[in-house]
Design a protein around this motif. Sequence first.
Motif, mmCIF file in Angstrom:
data_model
loop_
_atom_site.group_PDB
_atom_site.id
_atom_site.type_symbol
_atom_site.label_atom_id
_atom_site.label_comp_id
_atom_site.label_asym_id
_atom_site.label_seq_id
_atom_site.Cartn_x
_atom_site.Cartn_y
_atom_site.Cartn_z
ATOM 1 N N SER A 9 0.841 -1.192 0.000
ATOM 2 C CA SER A 9 0.000 0.000 0.000
ATOM 3 C C SER A 9 0.875 1.241 0.000
ATOM 4 C CB SER A 9 -0.910 0.002 1.229
ATOM 5 O OG SER A 9 -1.736 1.146 1.242
ATOM 6 N N MET A 10 0.524 2.203 -0.853
ATOM 7 C CA MET A 10 1.247 3.466 -0.914
ATOM 8 C C MET A 10 0.313 4.611 -0.550
ATOM 9 S SD MET A 10 3.715 3.254 -4.277
ATOM 10 C CE MET A 10 5.041 2.050 -4.365
ATOM 11 N N HIS A 11 0.872 5.610 0.139
ATOM 12 C CA HIS A 11 0.072 6.754 0.572
ATOM 13 C C HIS A 11 0.657 8.044 0.005
ATOM 14 C CE1 HIS A 11 -2.069 4.153 3.383
ATOM 15 N NE2 HIS A 11 -0.890 3.630 3.678
ATOM 16 N N GLY A 12 -0.230 8.968 -0.300
ATOM 17 C CA GLY A 12 0.188 10.221 -0.902
ATOM 18 C C GLY A 12 1.203 10.988 -0.089
ATOM 19 N N GLN A 13 1.130 10.864 1.225
ATOM 20 C CA GLN A 13 2.052 11.608 2.088
ATOM 21 C C GLN A 13 3.507 11.187 1.873
ATOM 22 O OE1 GLN A 13 0.529 10.624 5.943
ATOM 23 N NE2 GLN A 13 1.526 8.619 6.028
ATOM 24 N N MET A 14 3.708 10.035 1.217
ATOM 25 C CA MET A 14 5.057 9.578 0.906
ATOM 26 C C MET A 14 5.679 10.410 -0.216
ATOM 27 S SD MET A 14 4.097 5.490 0.848
ATOM 28 C CE MET A 14 5.701 4.988 0.249
ATOM 29 N N PHE A 15 4.829 11.096 -0.996
ATOM 30 C CA PHE A 15 5.307 11.763 -2.201
ATOM 31 C C PHE A 15 5.032 13.266 -2.236
ATOM 32 C CE2 PHE A 15 4.014 7.393 -3.233
ATOM 33 C CZ PHE A 15 5.197 6.885 -3.760
ATOM 34 N N PHE A 16 3.890 13.705 -1.718
ATOM 35 C CA PHE A 16 3.426 15.064 -1.947
ATOM 36 C C PHE A 16 4.128 16.100 -1.077
ATOM 37 C CE2 PHE A 16 -0.733 12.729 -2.916
ATOM 38 C CZ PHE A 16 -0.370 12.534 -4.235
ATOM 39 N N GLU A 17 4.326 17.277 -1.663
ATOM 40 C CA GLU A 17 4.834 18.416 -0.914
ATOM 41 C C GLU A 17 3.709 18.934 -0.013
ATOM 42 O OE1 GLU A 17 5.877 21.302 -3.830
ATOM 43 O OE2 GLU A 17 7.238 19.963 -4.921
ATOM 44 N N PRO A 18 4.023 19.561 1.101
ATOM 45 C CA PRO A 18 2.985 20.129 1.972
ATOM 46 C C PRO A 18 2.091 21.107 1.198
ATOM 47 C CG PRO A 18 5.104 20.120 3.100
ATOM 48 C CD PRO A 18 5.381 19.734 1.667
ATOM 49 N N GLY A 19 0.794 20.874 1.245
ATOM 50 C CA GLY A 19 -0.149 21.780 0.610
ATOM 51 C C GLY A 19 -0.252 21.652 -0.890
ATOM 52 N N PHE A 20 0.396 20.647 -1.478
ATOM 53 C CA PHE A 20 0.345 20.493 -2.935
ATOM 54 C C PHE A 20 0.298 19.006 -3.281
ATOM 55 C CE2 PHE A 20 2.300 20.841 -7.299
ATOM 56 C CZ PHE A 20 1.252 21.569 -7.857
ATOM 57 N N PRO A 21 -0.914 18.446 -3.455
ATOM 58 C CA PRO A 21 -1.083 16.996 -3.642
ATOM 59 C C PRO A 21 -0.830 16.534 -5.076
ATOM 60 C CG PRO A 21 -3.218 18.048 -3.663
ATOM 61 C CD PRO A 21 -2.215 19.142 -3.396
ATOM 62 N N LEU A 22 0.366 16.791 -5.565
ATOM 63 C CA LEU A 22 0.728 16.395 -6.926
ATOM 64 C C LEU A 22 2.197 15.992 -6.951
ATOM 65 C CD1 LEU A 22 0.061 16.280 -10.029
ATOM 66 C CD2 LEU A 22 0.842 18.652 -10.141
ATOM 67 N N TYR A 23 2.490 14.894 -7.635
ATOM 68 C CA TYR A 23 3.870 14.396 -7.723
ATOM 69 C C TYR A 23 4.082 13.801 -9.114
ATOM 70 C CZ TYR A 23 8.021 11.516 -6.753
ATOM 71 O OH TYR A 23 9.272 10.942 -6.789
ATOM 72 N N TYR A 92 6.539 7.429 -17.133
ATOM 73 C CA TYR A 92 6.269 8.673 -16.405
ATOM 74 C C TYR A 92 5.051 8.419 -15.514
ATOM 75 C CZ TYR A 92 9.290 11.542 -19.427
ATOM 76 O OH TYR A 92 10.366 12.098 -20.090
ATOM 77 N N ASN A 93 5.116 8.877 -14.272
ATOM 78 C CA ASN A 93 3.995 8.748 -13.340
ATOM 79 C C ASN A 93 3.544 10.124 -12.876
ATOM 80 O OD1 ASN A 93 4.059 5.762 -13.029
ATOM 81 N ND2 ASN A 93 6.078 6.179 -12.190
ATOM 82 N N CYS A 94 2.263 10.373 -12.957
ATOM 83 C CA CYS A 94 1.664 11.599 -12.419
ATOM 84 C C CYS A 94 0.672 11.176 -11.344
ATOM 85 C CB CYS A 94 0.969 12.388 -13.531
ATOM 86 S SG CYS A 94 0.150 13.884 -12.938
ATOM 87 N N LEU A 95 0.966 11.538 -10.087
ATOM 88 C CA LEU A 95 0.148 11.143 -8.947
ATOM 89 C C LEU A 95 -0.535 12.367 -8.349
ATOM 90 C CD1 LEU A 95 2.927 9.109 -7.028
ATOM 91 C CD2 LEU A 95 1.666 8.391 -9.069
ATOM 92 N N PHE A 96 -1.794 12.216 -7.951
ATOM 93 C CA PHE A 96 -2.472 13.323 -7.280
ATOM 94 C C PHE A 96 -3.677 12.793 -6.512
ATOM 95 C CE2 PHE A 96 -3.887 13.062 -11.672
ATOM 96 C CZ PHE A 96 -5.272 13.024 -11.574
ATOM 97 N N HIS A 97 -4.039 13.511 -5.440
ATOM 98 C CA HIS A 97 -5.229 13.159 -4.674
ATOM 99 C C HIS A 97 -6.473 13.433 -5.509
ATOM 100 C CE1 HIS A 97 -3.827 11.694 -0.938
ATOM 101 N NE2 HIS A 97 -3.282 12.806 -0.502
ATOM 102 N N ARG A 158 3.931 25.768 -9.531
ATOM 103 C CA ARG A 158 2.704 25.018 -9.264
ATOM 104 C C ARG A 158 1.604 25.374 -10.260
ATOM 105 N NH1 ARG A 158 1.928 24.536 -2.651
ATOM 106 N NH2 ARG A 158 3.892 23.400 -2.252
ATOM 107 N N PHE A 159 1.528 26.630 -10.615
ATOM 108 C CA PHE A 159 0.515 27.062 -11.576
ATOM 109 C C PHE A 159 0.744 26.395 -12.931
ATOM 110 C CE2 PHE A 159 -1.548 30.341 -14.331
ATOM 111 C CZ PHE A 159 -2.821 30.214 -13.812
ATOM 112 N N MET A 160 2.002 26.330 -13.361
ATOM 113 C CA MET A 160 2.332 25.679 -14.623
ATOM 114 C C MET A 160 2.023 24.185 -14.556
ATOM 115 S SD MET A 160 3.435 26.167 -17.713
ATOM 116 C CE MET A 160 4.555 27.574 -17.876
ATOM 117 N N LEU A 161 2.341 23.546 -13.426
ATOM 118 C CA LEU A 161 2.059 22.114 -13.271
ATOM 119 C C LEU A 161 0.566 21.833 -13.380
ATOM 120 C CD1 LEU A 161 4.503 21.227 -10.345
ATOM 121 C CD2 LEU A 161 4.614 20.347 -12.682
#
Length: 295
Positions: A9-23, A92-97, A158-161
Amino acid sequence: MTIRRTIGSMHGQMFFEPGFPLYVNRASESFELLEHSHDFVEITYVSEGKGFHYIRDEIIAVQKGDLFFIPVGTSHVFRPAHAAAKDKLIVYNCLFHEQLFEQMAGNYSELLTSADRDVLLTLQKETTWFQQKEQFGEIGVLMSRLHIEFSQAKAARRFMLLSYVIQLLVLLYRSRQPVGQGAELLLENNRMDEVLGFIQQQLQNPPSLPEIAAKINVGPRQFHRLIKQATGQTYTEYLHNVRIQKCCELLNRTNSKISEIAELAGYQDMKYFHSLFKRITGMSPQQFRKQSVKQ
């Protein structure tokens, strides 16, 4: 006898920056990672090589151009076709909540129509994984730009992403809608596949728009309309993106001189090549190669 699979099991908190749920990352798949599920949405694009995608109870052969939408809770893992180092499977992997769908729809609510918001909310409600096959090279270029932007610390990063992610989601949504009559005819006759294969073989001396239109027996204006409708790009823009993407791949996996790589993609004017490469990728060829070495 029942065979039990070990699923991590993988959790977003392993990857995401604080306040930005995208990796976003670019990974060389191996046999070490366990099959796993996660509490975030994942969009994966096969950039290089061949292998297999074990997803739920299916095993799917994959190669360059395959794109997967993987909802929350879906167990999966990629495996290369062979263990040999030279036979890499690069994705390529794009992860987000999944909350990001609502956040983007809400943030732009005054600018979007209800149909625009439906694009985001329809994908948010998607609970079944699906696969798409890239047809025009636009996904590879977009994923490469997304990864490059994520890896840099530029102004308004972040805006560009988010703008790239929205483009990616719209392309996914459109790919699942009924196609127009002209594009449908091309797909039925497999003529666009012939065009793309022909372009890939002719990067050093690419055909003109009238020549490529004649290849599938349509007029130049009709072909221009079809490729613009399918990719959002003119033929010239698409051709440059495919050629620069090829250069990025060669910069990643070879030690060839930049001038040699440019020539392989059909660029003789190095000043023009450097200017075009930076405009498309956001960095110079030298910077791109150095970044690839670090990863």
